[in-house]
Write a protein that holds these residues in place. Structure first.
Motif, mmCIF file in Angstrom:
data_model
loop_
_atom_site.group_PDB
_atom_site.id
_atom_site.type_symbol
_atom_site.label_atom_id
_atom_site.label_comp_id
_atom_site.label_asym_id
_atom_site.label_seq_id
_atom_site.Cartn_x
_atom_site.Cartn_y
_atom_site.Cartn_z
ATOM 1 N N ASP A 262 0.084 7.751 3.647
ATOM 2 C CA ASP A 262 -0.145 6.999 4.883
ATOM 3 C C ASP A 262 0.763 5.781 4.953
ATOM 4 O O ASP A 262 1.305 5.462 6.018
ATOM 5 C CB ASP A 262 -1.611 6.569 4.980
ATOM 6 N N ASP A 263 0.916 5.091 3.817
ATOM 7 C CA ASP A 263 1.799 3.930 3.776
ATOM 8 C C ASP A 263 3.238 4.343 4.066
ATOM 9 O O ASP A 263 3.952 3.692 4.838
ATOM 10 C CB ASP A 263 1.745 3.251 2.399
ATOM 11 N N ARG A 264 3.675 5.422 3.422
ATOM 12 C CA ARG A 264 5.060 5.865 3.611
ATOM 13 C C ARG A 264 5.292 6.314 5.051
ATOM 14 O O ARG A 264 6.339 6.031 5.638
ATOM 15 C CB ARG A 264 5.390 6.999 2.630
ATOM 16 N N ALA A 265 4.315 6.999 5.626
ATOM 17 C CA ALA A 265 4.452 7.450 7.010
ATOM 18 C C ALA A 265 4.534 6.254 7.948
ATOM 19 O O ALA A 265 5.333 6.243 8.904
ATOM 20 C CB ALA A 265 3.277 8.347 7.389
ATOM 21 N N MET A 266 3.706 5.251 7.703
ATOM 22 C CA MET A 266 3.734 4.062 8.545
ATOM 23 C C MET A 266 5.087 3.373 8.468
ATOM 24 O O MET A 266 5.664 2.976 9.486
ATOM 25 C CB MET A 266 2.627 3.097 8.103
ATOM 26 N N LEU A 267 5.632 3.244 7.248
ATOM 27 C CA LEU A 267 6.915 2.563 7.086
ATOM 28 C C LEU A 267 8.052 3.338 7.744
ATOM 29 O O LEU A 267 8.970 2.737 8.326
ATOM 30 C CB LEU A 267 7.221 2.349 5.604
ATOM 31 N N ARG A 268 8.012 4.640 7.660
ATOM 32 C CA ARG A 268 9.051 5.435 8.310
ATOM 33 C C ARG A 268 9.012 5.239 9.821
ATOM 34 O O ARG A 268 10.041 5.082 10.475
ATOM 35 C CB ARG A 268 8.894 6.913 7.956
ATOM 36 N N GLU A 269 7.818 5.223 10.399
ATOM 37 C CA GLU A 269 7.689 5.016 11.841
ATOM 38 C C GLU A 269 8.099 3.594 12.221
ATOM 39 O O GLU A 269 8.773 3.381 13.239
ATOM 40 C CB GLU A 269 6.247 5.287 12.280
ATOM 41 N N LEU A 270 7.713 2.623 11.409
ATOM 42 C CA LEU A 270 8.077 1.235 11.685
ATOM 43 C C LEU A 270 9.590 1.059 11.599
ATOM 44 O O LEU A 270 10.198 0.387 12.443
ATOM 45 C CB LEU A 270 7.377 0.306 10.693
ATOM 46 N N SER A 271 10.205 1.679 10.592
ATOM 47 C CA SER A 271 11.657 1.588 10.448
ATOM 48 C C SER A 271 12.363 2.224 11.642
ATOM 49 O O SER A 271 13.317 1.653 12.202
ATOM 50 C CB SER A 271 12.090 2.279 9.155
ATOM 51 N N ARG A 272 11.892 3.388 12.041
ATOM 52 C CA ARG A 272 12.498 4.062 13.193
ATOM 53 C C ARG A 272 12.387 3.185 14.441
ATOM 54 O O ARG A 272 13.343 3.077 15.231
ATOM 55 C CB ARG A 272 11.802 5.405 13.413
ATOM 56 N N THR A 273 11.245 2.554 14.617
ATOM 57 C CA THR A 273 11.027 1.721 15.799
ATOM 58 C C THR A 273 11.922 0.488 15.788
ATOM 59 O O THR A 273 12.503 0.115 16.806
ATOM 60 C CB THR A 273 9.547 1.303 15.881
ATOM 61 N N VAL A 274 12.030 -0.166 14.622
ATOM 62 C CA VAL A 274 12.891 -1.349 14.519
ATOM 63 C C VAL A 274 14.324 -0.990 14.868
ATOM 64 O O VAL A 274 14.987 -1.671 15.671
ATOM 65 C CB VAL A 274 12.808 -1.953 13.099
ATOM 66 N N TYR B 259 -2.308 -4.541 5.458
ATOM 67 C CA TYR B 259 -0.909 -4.453 5.870
ATOM 68 C C TYR B 259 -0.524 -3.079 6.418
ATOM 69 O O TYR B 259 0.323 -2.992 7.314
ATOM 70 C CB TYR B 259 -0.003 -4.842 4.699
ATOM 71 N N THR B 260 -1.118 -2.029 5.900
ATOM 72 C CA THR B 260 -0.827 -0.711 6.453
ATOM 73 C C THR B 260 -1.349 -0.601 7.883
ATOM 74 O O THR B 260 -0.655 -0.108 8.781
ATOM 75 C CB THR B 260 -1.440 0.400 5.580
ATOM 76 N N GLU B 261 -2.548 -1.089 8.105
ATOM 77 C CA GLU B 261 -3.110 -1.086 9.461
ATOM 78 C C GLU B 261 -2.260 -1.956 10.385
ATOM 79 O O GLU B 261 -2.005 -1.594 11.543
ATOM 80 C CB GLU B 261 -4.553 -1.589 9.424
ATOM 81 N N ALA B 262 -1.811 -3.097 9.875
ATOM 82 C CA ALA B 262 -0.952 -3.964 10.683
ATOM 83 C C ALA B 262 0.353 -3.268 11.039
ATOM 84 O O ALA B 262 0.861 -3.396 12.165
ATOM 85 C CB ALA B 262 -0.666 -5.268 9.926
ATOM 86 N N GLY B 263 0.900 -2.516 10.081
ATOM 87 C CA GLY B 263 2.128 -1.782 10.352
ATOM 88 C C GLY B 263 1.943 -0.718 11.409
ATOM 89 O O GLY B 263 2.829 -0.478 12.237
ATOM 90 N N VAL B 264 0.782 -0.062 11.385
ATOM 91 C CA VAL B 264 0.480 0.950 12.400
ATOM 92 C C VAL B 264 0.443 0.309 13.787
ATOM 93 O O VAL B 264 0.884 0.898 14.782
ATOM 94 C CB VAL B 264 -0.856 1.647 12.076
ATOM 95 N N LEU B 265 -0.063 -0.925 13.870
ATOM 96 C CA LEU B 265 -0.106 -1.641 15.142
ATOM 97 C C LEU B 265 1.267 -2.179 15.539
ATOM 98 O O LEU B 265 1.593 -2.270 16.725
ATOM 99 C CB LEU B 265 -1.093 -2.809 15.060
ATOM 100 N N ALA B 266 2.076 -2.545 14.534
ATOM 101 C CA ALA B 266 3.343 -3.220 14.807
ATOM 102 C C ALA B 266 4.342 -2.325 15.523
ATOM 103 O O ALA B 266 5.095 -2.797 16.387
ATOM 104 C CB ALA B 266 3.952 -3.743 13.507
ATOM 105 N N ALA B 267 4.395 -1.036 15.180
ATOM 106 C CA ALA B 267 5.383 -0.146 15.785
ATOM 107 C C ALA B 267 5.179 -0.004 17.301
ATOM 108 O O ALA B 267 6.116 -0.246 18.071
ATOM 109 C CB ALA B 267 5.374 1.210 15.089
ATOM 110 N N PRO B 268 3.981 0.356 17.777
ATOM 111 C CA PRO B 268 3.808 0.449 19.236
ATOM 112 C C PRO B 268 3.919 -0.908 19.923
ATOM 113 O O PRO B 268 4.374 -0.992 21.070
ATOM 114 C CB PRO B 268 2.405 1.050 19.394
ATOM 115 N N PHE B 269 3.530 -1.976 19.216
ATOM 116 C CA PHE B 269 3.677 -3.313 19.791
ATOM 117 C C PHE B 269 5.151 -3.630 20.035
ATOM 118 O O PHE B 269 5.532 -4.114 21.105
ATOM 119 C CB PHE B 269 3.049 -4.349 18.861
#
Length: 401
Positions: free
Chosen positions: A78-90, A128-138
């Protein structure tokens, strides 16, 4: 103990898959046949296309599967998936790859402000994982909002983009995604400068110093934090509590860096300055992901003294200030510092009790911390039952490795 690179590629695939995902499930996720998965885990040759599919399905990197770098400690799928999505979004938003505005209505400023507040509440809680999940769509929403910003309101949009990138950078840094952290914080600085917002620019000094510290570039972190403080100091009395708090936080990070360098005099001088700023504020200030005030400065003083080897002083300080103004994450970190100070003072039972308390209450936060493993390794001579409980919570061996 075997290092990550000592395992075979097949063993690494199996470990990344974990017990909860079967070979059949991995085959379905990756679009590969069950025979291919079995052959790979048994040590057969794995082609590059297969590696790429496995990396995507395991939310990992090809370099990790091949043993060229170890997976991040305590990081599950879940952490790795979140980071991949966050990285793609950034990277997508930085490159202008945005959703088609025609596909939906761009959010308004009030909605984005509410979303930002929710994101920082989760971040301060240490989730932090939950925050990352929120950060990408934000971040995507803010980028879409900025795309349609009318002339004359660009500064407000840049300020929101700076906040979104800073959140992404801090989350990535905490989870050890160094390259993403550098990129996101750099983008945050650029947009803060476009917004001509001295508070945000100053806040990002401590953010970049935090990334540099995580990357073991301690002298650069010290220079960054001190330079950011100097830039803010002449103006803080004119700008109110926000810039004063940002100034104080930069001073604290400079003190942390000085303590990592073993410069006790410089650390003490900087810490004294931080306490003076906190006293001037008279309260802990929160806003746009920033926290600073008497409680924060006091908690950092505990950690700095632990780093300098002053365990007795650290424990004394922890008993003399009120931590009620701390965020949950900051309080958790202070408790780890207290446990480490107790360990340094050879108060083994007290150290394990403190560690067990914080790890039991906040296991997801604790699994990303290195200090618990250090304490378990050093205090292992004390209560075996507590060691077993801690090892189970943290997912590490009783030796702390």
């Amino acid at each position: 103990m075997s290092q990550w690179q000592d395992f075979t590629t097949g063993e690494r695939i199996k470990m990344l898959r974990g017990k909860e995902v079967t070979q059949e499930a991995l085959a379905a996720r990756s679009g590969l046949s069950l025979h291919t998965i079995q052959k790979a885990e048994q040590g057969g040759n794995v082609s590059l296309p297969t590696l790429l599919r496995l990396a995507e399905a395991l939310h990992s990197d090809v370099s990790v599967i091949l043993g060229q770098q170890a997976p991040r400690r305590g990081m599950g799928r879940d952490d790795r998936a979140m980071l991949r999505e966050l990285s793609r979004t950034v990277h997508d938003t930085a490159a202008g790859v945005l959703a088609d505005p025609a596909e939906g209505t761009a959010p308004g400023a009030a909605d984005l402000a509410e979303a930002a507040e929710r994101l920082w509440r989760v971040y301060w809680r240490g989730a932090y994982t939950e925050a990352g999940v929120l950060a990408a769509p934000f971040l995507r929403s803010v980028a879409l909002y900025a795309q349609g910003t009318p002339a004359g309101q660009e500064a407000a949009a840049s300020a929101l983009l700076s906040d979104a990138y800073r959140a992404a950078g801090l989350i990535a840094n905490f989870l050890g995604a160094r390259d993403l952290a550098y990129a996101a914080v750099g983008l945050a600085i650029r947009h803060a400068e476009l917004a001509a917002d001295p508070v945000r620019v100053s806040m990002l000094g401590s953010a970049r110093a935090r990334v540099l510290l995580r990357d073991a570039r301690v002298e650069q972190a010290l220079r960054e934090a001190e330079a950011a403080a100097v830039r803010a100091e002449p103006r803080f009395s004119e700008q109110g509590a926000g810039l004063l708090a940002a100034y104080g936080k930069n001073i604290v990070f400079a003190a942390v860096a000085a303590s990592r360098l073993g410069d006790s005099d410089r650390a003490a001088d900087l810490l004294s300055q931080a306490h003076a700023v906190a006293a001037r504020l008279g309260r802990d200030v929160f806003g746009n992901g920033l926290q600073f005030g008497p409680s924060y400065a006091g908690a950092q003083a505990v950690g700095i003294n632990v780093t300098l080897g002053n365990a007795g002083r650290a424990l004394d300080l922890s008993r003399r200030f009120d931590p009620s103004g701390l965020t949950q994450a900051a309080h958790n970190r202070m408790q780890l510092d207290v446990a480490l100070a107790q360990c340094d003072a050879r108060l083994w039972d007290a150290s394990l009790d403190t560690l067990l308390e914080v790890c039991s209450a906040h296991p997801e936060w604790a699994t990303h911390q290195a200090i618990p493993g250090v304490i378990i390794q050093r205090a292992g001579r004390a209560g075996a039952s507590r060691i077993r409980k801690l090892s189970g919570i943290l997912g590490i061996s009783p030796t702390g490795r």
